[in-house]
Design a protein around this motif. Structure first.
Motif, PDB file in Angstrom:
ATOM      1  N   GLU A   5      15.784 -37.520  57.358  1.00  0.00           N
ATOM      2  CA  GLU A   5      14.642 -37.056  58.131  1.00  0.00           C
ATOM      3  C   GLU A   5      15.106 -35.995  59.126  1.00  0.00           C
ATOM      4  N   PRO A   6      14.252 -34.976  59.392  1.00  0.00           N
ATOM      5  CA  PRO A   6      14.653 -33.960  60.370  1.00  0.00           C
ATOM      6  C   PRO A   6      14.760 -34.567  61.767  1.00  0.00           C
ATOM      7  N   LEU A   7      15.657 -34.000  62.543  1.00  0.00           N
ATOM      8  CA  LEU A   7      15.836 -34.465  63.921  1.00  0.00           C
ATOM      9  C   LEU A   7      14.701 -33.936  64.792  1.00  0.00           C
ATOM     10  N   PRO A   8      14.356 -34.645  65.860  1.00  0.00           N
ATOM     11  CA  PRO A   8      13.344 -34.130  66.796  1.00  0.00           C
ATOM     12  C   PRO A   8      13.805 -32.804  67.404  1.00  0.00           C
ATOM     13  N   SER A   9      12.870 -32.044  67.886  1.00  0.00           N
ATOM     14  CA  SER A   9      13.153 -30.751  68.503  1.00  0.00           C
ATOM     15  C   SER A   9      14.177 -30.894  69.617  1.00  0.00           C
ATOM     16  N   GLY A  10      15.146 -29.973  69.633  1.00  0.00           N
ATOM     17  CA  GLY A  10      16.171 -29.974  70.674  1.00  0.00           C
ATOM     18  C   GLY A  10      17.430 -30.731  70.311  1.00  0.00           C
ATOM     19  N   TRP A  11      17.394 -31.529  69.232  1.00  0.00           N
ATOM     20  CA  TRP A  11      18.540 -32.348  68.856  1.00  0.00           C
ATOM     21  C   TRP A  11      19.313 -31.724  67.711  1.00  0.00           C
ATOM     22  N   GLU A  12      20.623 -31.920  67.724  1.00  0.00           N
ATOM     23  CA  GLU A  12      21.452 -31.507  66.597  1.00  0.00           C
ATOM     24  C   GLU A  12      22.514 -32.569  66.361  1.00  0.00           C
ATOM     25  N   LYS A  13      22.973 -32.624  65.121  1.00  0.00           N
ATOM     26  CA  LYS A  13      23.990 -33.579  64.709  1.00  0.00           C
ATOM     27  C   LYS A  13      25.356 -32.917  64.861  1.00  0.00           C
ATOM     28  N   ARG A  14      26.300 -33.623  65.470  1.00  0.00           N
ATOM     29  CA  ARG A  14      27.653 -33.103  65.661  1.00  0.00           C
ATOM     30  C   ARG A  14      28.665 -34.166  65.278  1.00  0.00           C
ATOM     31  N   GLY A  20      35.983 -38.526  65.095  1.00  0.00           N
ATOM     32  CA  GLY A  20      35.461 -38.210  63.767  1.00  0.00           C
ATOM     33  C   GLY A  20      34.092 -38.816  63.509  1.00  0.00           C
ATOM     34  N   ARG A  21      33.528 -39.490  64.505  1.00  0.00           N
ATOM     35  CA  ARG A  21      32.199 -40.101  64.367  1.00  0.00           C
ATOM     36  C   ARG A  21      31.099 -39.062  64.579  1.00  0.00           C
ATOM     37  N   ILE A  22      29.979 -39.288  63.924  1.00  0.00           N
ATOM     38  CA  ILE A  22      28.794 -38.453  64.113  1.00  0.00           C
ATOM     39  C   ILE A  22      28.115 -38.865  65.422  1.00  0.00           C
ATOM     40  N   TYR A  23      27.697 -37.874  66.199  1.00  0.00           N
ATOM     41  CA  TYR A  23      26.885 -38.144  67.385  1.00  0.00           C
ATOM     42  C   TYR A  23      25.776 -37.111  67.436  1.00  0.00           C
ATOM     43  N   PHE A  24      24.849 -37.298  68.353  1.00  0.00           N
ATOM     44  CA  PHE A  24      23.681 -36.424  68.450  1.00  0.00           C
ATOM     45  C   PHE A  24      23.624 -35.810  69.838  1.00  0.00           C
ATOM     46  N   PHE A  25      23.390 -34.504  69.858  1.00  0.00           N
ATOM     47  CA  PHE A  25      23.397 -33.743  71.106  1.00  0.00           C
ATOM     48  C   PHE A  25      22.041 -33.070  71.292  1.00  0.00           C
ATOM     49  N   THR A  29      18.454 -31.078  77.158  1.00  0.00           N
ATOM     50  CA  THR A  29      18.844 -31.906  78.300  1.00  0.00           C
ATOM     51  C   THR A  29      20.348 -31.972  78.515  1.00  0.00           C
ATOM     52  N   ASN A  30      21.125 -31.436  77.559  1.00  0.00           N
ATOM     53  CA  ASN A  30      22.595 -31.516  77.581  1.00  0.00           C
ATOM     54  C   ASN A  30      23.098 -32.956  77.553  1.00  0.00           C
ATOM     55  N   LYS A  31      22.359 -33.836  76.909  1.00  0.00           N
ATOM     56  CA  LYS A  31      22.758 -35.240  76.770  1.00  0.00           C
ATOM     57  C   LYS A  31      23.202 -35.498  75.339  1.00  0.00           C
ATOM     58  N   SER A  32      24.147 -36.407  75.180  1.00  0.00           N
ATOM     59  CA  SER A  32      24.577 -36.798  73.842  1.00  0.00           C
ATOM     60  C   SER A  32      24.483 -38.308  73.708  1.00  0.00           C
TER      61      SER A  32
END
Length: 144
Positions: A5-14, A20-25, A29-32
């Motif tokens: 599913e697409p991420l909400p606006s403003g979010w990206e997967k990193r 090596g874990r996936i997190y979301f930024f 808001t500059n929050k992860s």
């Protein structure tokens, strides 16, 4: 599956370089966070009608004020400034450096202290006219 599913606006997967874990930024808001954000969440509840803007300013000898905190007198040509900006774009795209690190080190704007962050802007005239024209449309323009 939820991962498709697409991420909400403003979010990206990193991916964390350390673990090596996936997190979301959230670049608004500059929050992860480790958990995938849910659509419809209050991902932009801080400033819902505004966008956060950052820039990396490279002045040239024809700039309105050809000096900066970095250099008392800027002598580079407009063409040299554009070439420098294109080099920064390629460096960011390649992953060799982040926008924030380049802005902190090389921007001719005092926002360099904040990694180029200019804060939040809306359509209410709080920003320079050039930013107001570019901010809320989907396109980002390179000002020459």
């Amino acid at each position: 599956m939820a991962d498709e599913e697409p991420l909400p606006s403003g979010w990206e997967k990193r991916m964390s370089r350390k673990s090596g874990r996936i997190y979301f930024f959230n670049h608004i808001t500059n929050k992860s966070q480790w958990e995938r954000p849910k659509a419809g969440g209050n991902h932009n509840s801080i400033e819902p009608d505004k966008v956060r803007c950052s820039h990396l300013l490279v002045k040239h000898n024809q700039s309105r004020r050809p000096s900066s905190w970095r250099q008392e007198e800027i002598t580079r040509s407009k063409e040299e400034a554009l070439e420098t900006l294109n080099e920064y774009i390629q460096t960011i795209k390649s992953g060799d450096a982040s926008f924030e690190s380049l802005a902190s080190k090389y921007s001719d704007c005092s926002s360099a202290r904040e990694g180029g962050d200019l804060g939040y802007f809306g359509k209410d005239g709080q920003s320079e006219q050039i930013f107001s024209k570019c901010l809320l449309p989907e396109k980002i323009k390179l000002r020459q």
